[in-house]
Every structure is written in structure tokens, then in C-alpha cells.
Design an enzyme around this catalytic site. Structure first.
Site, mmCIF file in Angstrom:
data_model
loop_
_atom_site.group_PDB
_atom_site.id
_atom_site.type_symbol
_atom_site.label_atom_id
_atom_site.label_comp_id
_atom_site.label_asym_id
_atom_site.label_seq_id
_atom_site.Cartn_x
_atom_site.Cartn_y
_atom_site.Cartn_z
ATOM 1 N N ASP A 1 15.336 -7.921 -17.738
ATOM 2 C CA ASP A 1 14.999 -7.564 -16.355
ATOM 3 C C ASP A 1 13.550 -7.978 -16.126
ATOM 4 O O ASP A 1 12.824 -8.329 -17.070
ATOM 5 C CB ASP A 1 15.165 -6.052 -16.139
ATOM 6 C CG ASP A 1 14.791 -5.631 -14.714
ATOM 7 O OD1 ASP A 1 15.184 -6.333 -13.766
ATOM 8 O OD2 ASP A 1 14.098 -4.604 -14.541
ATOM 9 N N SER A 2 13.112 -7.888 -14.874
ATOM 10 C CA SER A 2 11.719 -8.189 -14.574
ATOM 11 C C SER A 2 10.785 -7.139 -15.168
ATOM 12 O O SER A 2 9.603 -7.387 -15.340
ATOM 13 C CB SER A 2 11.517 -8.225 -13.057
ATOM 14 O OG SER A 2 11.889 -6.977 -12.517
ATOM 15 N N TYR B 1 10.050 -9.549 -9.351
ATOM 16 C CA TYR B 1 10.744 -10.807 -9.042
ATOM 17 C C TYR B 1 11.211 -10.818 -7.581
ATOM 18 O O TYR B 1 11.318 -11.858 -6.960
ATOM 19 C CB TYR B 1 12.000 -10.948 -9.915
ATOM 20 C CG TYR B 1 11.796 -11.342 -11.362
ATOM 21 C CD1 TYR B 1 10.530 -11.380 -11.957
ATOM 22 C CD2 TYR B 1 12.891 -11.691 -12.147
ATOM 23 C CE1 TYR B 1 10.377 -11.739 -13.285
ATOM 24 C CE2 TYR B 1 12.740 -12.061 -13.483
ATOM 25 C CZ TYR B 1 11.485 -12.079 -14.048
ATOM 26 O OH TYR B 1 11.347 -12.440 -15.363
ATOM 27 N N CYS C 1 19.338 -7.237 -13.854
ATOM 28 C CA CYS C 1 18.416 -7.397 -12.734
ATOM 29 C C CYS C 1 19.225 -7.871 -11.532
ATOM 30 O O CYS C 1 19.857 -8.941 -11.595
ATOM 31 C CB CYS C 1 17.359 -8.436 -13.124
ATOM 32 S SG CYS C 1 16.243 -8.883 -11.782
ATOM 33 N N GLU D 1 7.819 1.238 -11.324
ATOM 34 C CA GLU D 1 7.017 0.685 -12.422
ATOM 35 C C GLU D 1 5.797 1.566 -12.712
ATOM 36 O O GLU D 1 5.326 1.644 -13.824
ATOM 37 C CB GLU D 1 6.564 -0.752 -12.103
ATOM 38 C CG GLU D 1 7.670 -1.812 -12.200
ATOM 39 C CD GLU D 1 8.094 -2.158 -13.634
ATOM 40 O OE1 GLU D 1 7.262 -2.130 -14.556
ATOM 41 O OE2 GLU D 1 9.295 -2.455 -13.820
ATOM 42 N N CYS E 1 19.249 -2.689 -6.951
ATOM 43 C CA CYS E 1 18.146 -3.099 -7.813
ATOM 44 C C CYS E 1 18.193 -2.144 -9.000
ATOM 45 O O CYS E 1 18.327 -0.927 -8.805
ATOM 46 C CB CYS E 1 16.828 -2.965 -7.053
ATOM 47 S SG CYS E 1 15.377 -3.087 -8.114
ATOM 48 N N THR E 2 18.091 -2.689 -10.197
ATOM 49 C CA THR E 2 18.274 -1.829 -11.375
ATOM 50 C C THR E 2 17.121 -0.851 -11.587
ATOM 51 O O THR E 2 17.227 0.055 -12.404
ATOM 52 C CB THR E 2 18.492 -2.680 -12.638
ATOM 53 O OG1 THR E 2 17.407 -3.612 -12.757
ATOM 54 C CG2 THR E 2 19.806 -3.422 -12.560
ATOM 55 N N HIS E 3 16.044 -1.007 -10.835
ATOM 56 C CA HIS E 3 14.973 -0.003 -10.887
ATOM 57 C C HIS E 3 15.396 1.291 -10.164
ATOM 58 O O HIS E 3 14.865 2.360 -10.440
ATOM 59 C CB HIS E 3 13.704 -0.523 -10.197
ATOM 60 C CG HIS E 3 12.868 -1.442 -11.034
ATOM 61 N ND1 HIS E 3 13.275 -2.701 -11.388
ATOM 62 C CD2 HIS E 3 11.630 -1.280 -11.578
ATOM 63 C CE1 HIS E 3 12.322 -3.276 -12.117
ATOM 64 N NE2 HIS E 3 11.311 -2.434 -12.238
HETATM 65 N N1 DGL Z 1 15.074 -4.661 -11.339
HETATM 66 C C1 DGL Z 1 15.167 -5.802 -10.530
HETATM 67 C C2 DGL Z 1 16.380 -5.901 -9.678
HETATM 68 O O1 DGL Z 1 17.383 -5.329 -10.084
HETATM 69 C C3 DGL Z 1 13.981 -6.479 -9.985
HETATM 70 C C4 DGL Z 1 12.914 -5.743 -9.299
HETATM 71 C C5 DGL Z 1 11.810 -6.728 -9.028
HETATM 72 O O2 DGL Z 1 11.303 -7.276 -10.004
HETATM 73 O O3 DGL Z 1 11.483 -6.947 -7.877
HETATM 74 O O4 DGL Z 1 16.400 -6.504 -8.652
#
Ligand code: DGL
Length: 270
Positions: A11-12, A43, A74, A152, A186-188
Site C-alpha cells: 500500500d502507499s 498516492y 490499495c 497516517e 480506500c484501505t486507510h
Molecule cells: N490506502 C490507499 C487506498 O486504498 C491510498 C491512500 C493514498 O495514498 O492516498 O487508496
């Protein structure tokens, strides 16, 4: 037959840990190599060419660790750069299609929301897949890139007024459109699930992309006779060391991860 090589997950940043967590839950005997590109996060605010280049470099790094499969944990890479997987010598799992399937199964009103990064929303990947299966669905898309920074930085507590205010700004369109299912695209964002629910209410089903994607990982490894019955170790690499990664990884995965367990990755540019 078995395959003792590790599964590569990237992931990012630390968001992909929400996917790794689900993989570990379903496949506790698998070794995992996780890479978080913390030096280049986010990202989701970058253009497609940059995201594709980053994805290829991340995949190359994981291949150098001898992985048997790559999971793009991601949403941004999965929606903008899935074609980077075409040349991979190992199976690839993305996180969009499986979560869309789950959302389609769960929605009753066919009013589905997507909260994701700007790049993911711009790609239209979720919307396209939803409408292919459910042409009369009402899809509401919101780009919540600012929320990536909050996660983050560790601002995920639902009792933190800053977190709640930021979440409220982004989820208001979902309240207005009366959605019944929200894909955390988004996985965050599963790290903000409690905060999102406290604003949206219990009546909205949240889809965590990690759950359905981990099931896909298990299915694929089983079909290909590539399961590992004897492993269970987890290695973590980041492109820039920060305290938050280690802290979040420890809490999320319930493992005692200290600074020594998190190695610095050197990423070759392509
Ligand atoms: N965790 C990521 C996603 O699922 C990326 C978040 C990012 O880097 O902007 O999109």
C-alpha cells in the site's frame, strides 16, 4: 501440494494493514511481507502515470523478496493501475472487484456510497462495476483524500473532535442521498470506521475492502494448491520510517511490533 513462499502485500502507507489483518485472520499459517510506501504517501492525489510507476516499483520490490502472490492492498492502485499486474510472474489480487460484489449483495435500497481517494473516484472503477451488475443502482461518490493524512497521523479516534469534524464534512452527501451501504474505497478508511458510523448511524452497512479481498486470496491460493500450512511470520518494510506505522501495525494486528521489526526498503526506480 504447498508453496512456502510469503504473500506480498503493499500500500502507499499503513492503510493496507487493514487488508493484511483480514488475510492473517483467514490464513494464520501464511508468511507475509508487507510494504508500505510511507516515503511517497499519499498516492490518491497523484496522476495515473505516477501511480502506475509507483505500483510497478512496489511490485518489483515485493518480487525481490521472493513472494508467491501480490496483493495491491490499495484502492488507488487497484483502480488506477490494475494493468501493472499483467506482466507479473505471480498471481495478483486487487481490492475493488471483491468489495463491489459484497456491496451489491448487502444493499437493499440500491443506494450505494463510495468514499475513496481523488484518484480512485476519478477512475470511476467502483461505479462502473456496480452499474454493470446493478444498472438501476444510485451511486454517490465522495473523494476524501484529506482523511488519508488523518489516518497516517493517527487521528482515528471517534471521540476526537477534529476527526469527527473531518469525517462529517465528507460523509454528509451520503446522509443527504440516504445510502444504505458505504464502500470504504480506500484501505486507510477502515481505521475511521467507528468515526464514520458515529456520524452516519448504525443503519448504513460499511464495506471493508480487506474482508472480501482476503477471502479472494484464500480462494486463489487454495485453487492453485499454493497454501502454506507451516508459516505465520510477518515482515514489514517501509520506504520511510515513522513511529505511527509501527504503532498502528501493533494495535491493528495485535502483535508486538517494535522499531527493529520494521525494515527500511530501498525502492529501485523504473
Ligand atoms: N490506502 C490507499 C487506498 O486504498 C491510498 C491512500 C493514498 O495514498 O492516498 O487508496
Amino acid at each position: 501440494m504447498s508453496d512456502l513462499r510469503p504473500i506480498g502485500v503493499f500500500d502507499s502507507g499503513l492503510g493496507g494493514l487493514t487488508v493484511a489483518k483480514e488475510i492473517i485472520r483467514l490464513l494464520p499459517c501464511e508468511d507475509i511481507v508487507y510494504f508500505g510506501d510511507t516515503g511517497r504517501v499519499p498516492y490518491g492525489t497523484k496522476g495515473p502515470e505516477t501511480i502506475k510507476r509507483y505500483a510497478r516499483e512496489d511490485e518489483k520490490f515485493l518480487l525481490s523478496k521472493g513472494v508467491k502472490m501480490i496483493v495491491a492492498a490499495c484502492g488507488t492502485v487497484s483502480s488506477v493501475a490494475p494493468d501493472t499486474a499483467a506482466d507479473l510472474p505471480v498471481p495478483f489480487v486487487e481490492v475493488i472487484s471483491h468489495s463491489v460484489k459484497e456491496a451489491i449483495e448487502k444493499t437493499v435500497s440500491k443506494k450505494i456510497g463510495i468514499l475513496a481517494t481523488a484518484a480512485t473516484i476519478k477512475s470511476g472503477a467502483h461505479r462502473r462495476l456496480i452499474l454493470e451488475s446493478l444498472p438501476d443502482a444510485e451511486v454517490t461518490e465522495v473523494s476524501g483524500s484529506l482523511l488519508v493524512g488523518l489516518v497516517e497521523e493517527g487521528f482515528t479516534n471517534k471521540n476526537d473532535p477534529l476527526t469527527i469534524e473531518a469525517v462529517r464534512r465528507y460523509v454528509q452527501p451520503f446522509i443527504d442521498r440516504k445510502i444504505d451501504t458505504l464502500i470504504l474505497g480506500c484501505t486507510h478508511f477502515p481505521l475511521l470506521a467507528d468515526a464514520v458510523t458515529s456520524v452516519l448511524g448504525e443503519g448504513v452497512t460499511l464495506i471493508n475492502m480487506g474482508t472480501a479481498s482476503a477471502a479472494a486470496v484464500k480462494r486463489m491460493l487454495t485453487e492453485k494448491h499454493m497454501l502454506n500450512p507451516t508459516g505465520g511470520s510477518h515482515r514489514f518494510f517501509v520506504s520511510d520510517k515513522g513511529a505511527e506505522f509501527q504503532k498502528t501495525a501493533s494495535v491493528l494486528l495485535g502483535e508486538d511490533i517494535n522499531k527493529e521489526n520494521v525494515e527500511t526498503a530501498v525502492i529501485d526506480s523504473i
